[in-house]
Design a protein around this motif. Sequence first.
Motif, PDB file in Angstrom:
ATOM      1  N   PRO A 167       7.143   5.609  -9.998  1.00 35.05           N
ATOM      2  CA  PRO A 167       6.730   4.230  -9.726  1.00 35.05           C
ATOM      3  C   PRO A 167       7.076   3.314 -10.898  1.00 35.05           C
ATOM      4  CG  PRO A 167       4.871   5.739  -9.505  1.00 35.05           C
ATOM      5  CD  PRO A 167       6.026   6.544  -9.943  1.00 35.05           C
ATOM      6  N   TYR A 168       7.483   2.105 -10.592  1.00 38.38           N
ATOM      7  CA  TYR A 168       7.873   1.144 -11.618  1.00 38.38           C
ATOM      8  C   TYR A 168       6.649   0.658 -12.381  1.00 38.38           C
ATOM      9  CZ  TYR A 168       9.191  -3.340 -13.576  1.00 38.38           C
ATOM     10  OH  TYR A 168       9.385  -4.392 -14.412  1.00 38.38           O
ATOM     11  N   VAL A 207      -0.091  -2.131  -4.706  1.00 41.97           N
ATOM     12  CA  VAL A 207      -1.383  -2.039  -4.028  1.00 41.97           C
ATOM     13  C   VAL A 207      -2.198  -3.299  -4.287  1.00 41.97           C
ATOM     14  CG1 VAL A 207      -3.549  -0.799  -3.951  1.00 41.97           C
ATOM     15  CG2 VAL A 207      -1.424   0.462  -4.102  1.00 41.97           C
ATOM     16  N   GLU A 210       8.508  -2.227  -5.375  1.00 43.07           N
ATOM     17  CA  GLU A 210       9.307  -1.001  -5.279  1.00 43.07           C
ATOM     18  C   GLU A 210      10.468  -1.134  -4.303  1.00 43.07           C
ATOM     19  OE1 GLU A 210       9.317   1.507  -7.038  1.00 43.07           O
ATOM     20  OE2 GLU A 210       7.367   1.687  -7.998  1.00 43.07           O
ATOM     21  N   ALA A 240      -4.333   6.690 -12.081  1.00 48.20           N
ATOM     22  CA  ALA A 240      -4.105   6.835 -10.649  1.00 48.20           C
ATOM     23  C   ALA A 240      -3.665   5.504 -10.037  1.00 48.20           C
ATOM     24  CB  ALA A 240      -5.377   7.310  -9.966  1.00 48.20           C
ATOM     25  N   THR A 241      -2.893   5.605  -8.941  1.00 55.92           N
ATOM     26  CA  THR A 241      -2.440   4.389  -8.267  1.00 55.92           C
ATOM     27  C   THR A 241      -3.549   3.778  -7.432  1.00 55.92           C
ATOM     28  OG1 THR A 241      -0.260   5.348  -8.102  1.00 55.92           O
ATOM     29  CG2 THR A 241      -0.721   3.467  -6.703  1.00 55.92           C
ATOM     30  N   TYR A 242      -4.210   4.631  -6.639  1.00 53.24           N
ATOM     31  CA  TYR A 242      -5.200   4.102  -5.699  1.00 53.24           C
ATOM     32  C   TYR A 242      -6.578   4.146  -6.339  1.00 53.24           C
ATOM     33  CZ  TYR A 242      -1.386   4.568  -2.475  1.00 53.24           C
ATOM     34  OH  TYR A 242      -0.173   4.439  -1.866  1.00 53.24           O
ATOM     35  N   TRP A 254       0.822  -1.210   0.000  1.00 53.15           N
ATOM     36  CA  TRP A 254       0.000   0.000   0.000  1.00 53.15           C
ATOM     37  C   TRP A 254       0.850   1.251   0.000  1.00 53.15           C
ATOM     38  CZ3 TRP A 254      -4.913   0.778  -0.988  1.00 53.15           C
ATOM     39  CH2 TRP A 254      -5.480   2.002  -0.649  1.00 53.15           C
ATOM     40  N   SER A 255       1.961   1.225   0.777  1.00 52.28           N
ATOM     41  CA  SER A 255       2.717   2.464   0.951  1.00 52.28           C
ATOM     42  C   SER A 255       3.639   2.747  -0.219  1.00 52.28           C
ATOM     43  CB  SER A 255       3.544   2.377   2.239  1.00 52.28           C
ATOM     44  OG  SER A 255       4.472   1.336   2.107  1.00 52.28           O
ATOM     45  N   SER A 256       3.885   1.757  -1.105  1.00 52.86           N
ATOM     46  CA  SER A 256       4.878   2.017  -2.131  1.00 52.86           C
ATOM     47  C   SER A 256       4.324   2.849  -3.282  1.00 52.86           C
ATOM     48  CB  SER A 256       5.482   0.713  -2.658  1.00 52.86           C
ATOM     49  OG  SER A 256       4.483  -0.177  -3.009  1.00 52.86           O
ATOM     50  N   GLY A 257       3.020   3.132  -3.283  1.00 57.06           N
ATOM     51  CA  GLY A 257       2.469   4.025  -4.283  1.00 57.06           C
ATOM     52  C   GLY A 257       2.589   3.490  -5.697  1.00 57.06           C
ATOM     53  N   ASN A 258       2.443   2.186  -5.830  1.00 56.81           N
ATOM     54  CA  ASN A 258       2.567   1.544  -7.129  1.00 56.81           C
ATOM     55  C   ASN A 258       1.352   0.651  -7.321  1.00 56.81           C
ATOM     56  OD1 ASN A 258       3.240  -0.648  -8.961  1.00 56.81           O
ATOM     57  ND2 ASN A 258       5.280   0.244  -8.993  1.00 56.81           N
ATOM     58  N   LYS A 259       0.762   0.684  -8.529  1.00 58.14           N
ATOM     59  CA  LYS A 259      -0.451  -0.113  -8.772  1.00 58.14           C
ATOM     60  C   LYS A 259      -0.250  -1.579  -8.453  1.00 58.14           C
ATOM     61  CE  LYS A 259      -1.571   2.540 -12.613  1.00 58.14           C
ATOM     62  NZ  LYS A 259      -1.237   2.543 -14.009  1.00 58.14           N
ATOM     63  N   TYR A 260       0.839  -2.136  -8.936  1.00 53.68           N
ATOM     64  CA  TYR A 260       1.090  -3.556  -8.718  1.00 53.68           C
ATOM     65  C   TYR A 260       1.237  -3.848  -7.236  1.00 53.68           C
ATOM     66  CZ  TYR A 260       2.236  -3.373 -13.642  1.00 53.68           C
ATOM     67  OH  TYR A 260       2.194  -3.172 -14.980  1.00 53.68           O
ATOM     68  N   ALA A 267       4.265  -8.297 -11.624  1.00 59.31           N
ATOM     69  CA  ALA A 267       5.690  -7.936 -11.543  1.00 59.31           C
ATOM     70  C   ALA A 267       6.194  -8.000 -10.114  1.00 59.31           C
ATOM     71  CB  ALA A 267       5.933  -6.552 -12.133  1.00 59.31           C
TER      72      ALA A 267
END
Lengths: 328, 118
Positions: free
Chosen positions: B41-42, A146, A231, B51-53, A138-144, A225
Amino acid sequence: MIEFVTILLVKTLVVFGVSMLIVAYSTWFERKVLGHVQLRHGPMRVGFHGLLQPIADGIKGFFKEELVPENADKPVFILAPIISIAAALSLLVVIPFGDSVTIMGKEITLYLADLDIGILYVLGISTIGSYGCMLGGWSSGNKYGVLGGLRASAQMISYELPMALAVIGVVMVSGTLSLVGIVNAQAGLWNIVAQPLAFVIFIICGLAELNRTPFDMPEAEAELACGYNVEYSSMKFALFFMAEYAHMFVFAAMVTTLFLGGWHGPFLPGVVWFFIKTFAMIFFCIWERSTFPRCRYDQVMKLGWKVLLPAGFLNIFLTGLWMLVFSG
Amino acid sequence: MLTNYIPVLVMILVGVAFGVFSVVVSSNLGPLRRFKVKKEPYECGMKTQGATYVQTPIKYYVVALLFLVFDLECVFMYPWAVHYKKLGLFGFVEMMVFIAILFVCYLYVWKKGALEWE
């Protein structure tokens, strides 16, 4: 008092050291076995048959650049791997490695603590490990990240239930929650004979909680990934990795304790038997990884809720009936 | 009895210390070559899209609620399981009534489609 503290500290350090060694070398073992399954050699370059590979990996982890992504929640991002490793290591306290031995005229027990709620402690603390995955993702701010964190938490709590139900069968047979008590109750007959259904449920749930291959949804390489730890870099990634393998060791030790008779066995000393059984289980974890393909996420949830949960209830019913009829 | 828990406390401290030590040491030893693109972000080397969230599917909340219900049930069963040998037939019937009631709820949940994950 001084004696108590000395024994406690020495025992803690020995358990910590041995477990870290096992964690490091199960990564080597996994790569070696996977390699040979696929007709490769696995690590060969660092030391004899790659035996120094885990040490080289560890040193490399310390000297890698550390990245914190721009839109990461920095405090949580740093805290998550620490939670993961602390939860995984605190599980080692209750593992009964063996019976007591006498060293220099003193009787020393080969486990750190015999809690009277041992098995509840294991179930509870192992769930805290999923906070590490979830917060990290959650905290890494990356879609994968989350998505991986979400999947990990949903999957872990889904399989926590059948696992707890399977353990209830074992507790009914042994009449105690203490892990040492459960091992002692298996002196005559191992629980794998008395509780075959619980054994199967426990193994499947354990693999799902460990996020290992048929159920490795949270870190599906092809779609996410690597999931929640995408991250992470340098030692923070290594901490997640170590926590995962420490959980695998604890899982193998729990199967040994609950179902395979713990330290009981003929001829050899108890500790040796404990480690033989535990390594057999670790080998099993690696073997099935190279055998099974990954399930789809809906299949994973379906298996947990629609098959294993009723099977857990059925196991309690059958165990109750069996004990009622045959022990009067 | 509480002395039993001292090793637990010591081991938790060892775990936290190990984690903090690794994080602090590795962030001081590693090289520091930061630039803008590296901190994005990768996403498999592509420019990040959207958006991410995003909204979390309702399924996850349902699973969490169901977990709470059935996990409480498990907690009720642990003390019963410890004393099962002494309780005998009485204990068996009592628990089976309890499980039967919850099993009806389970079937209801199934029928309602809360366990489907399309």
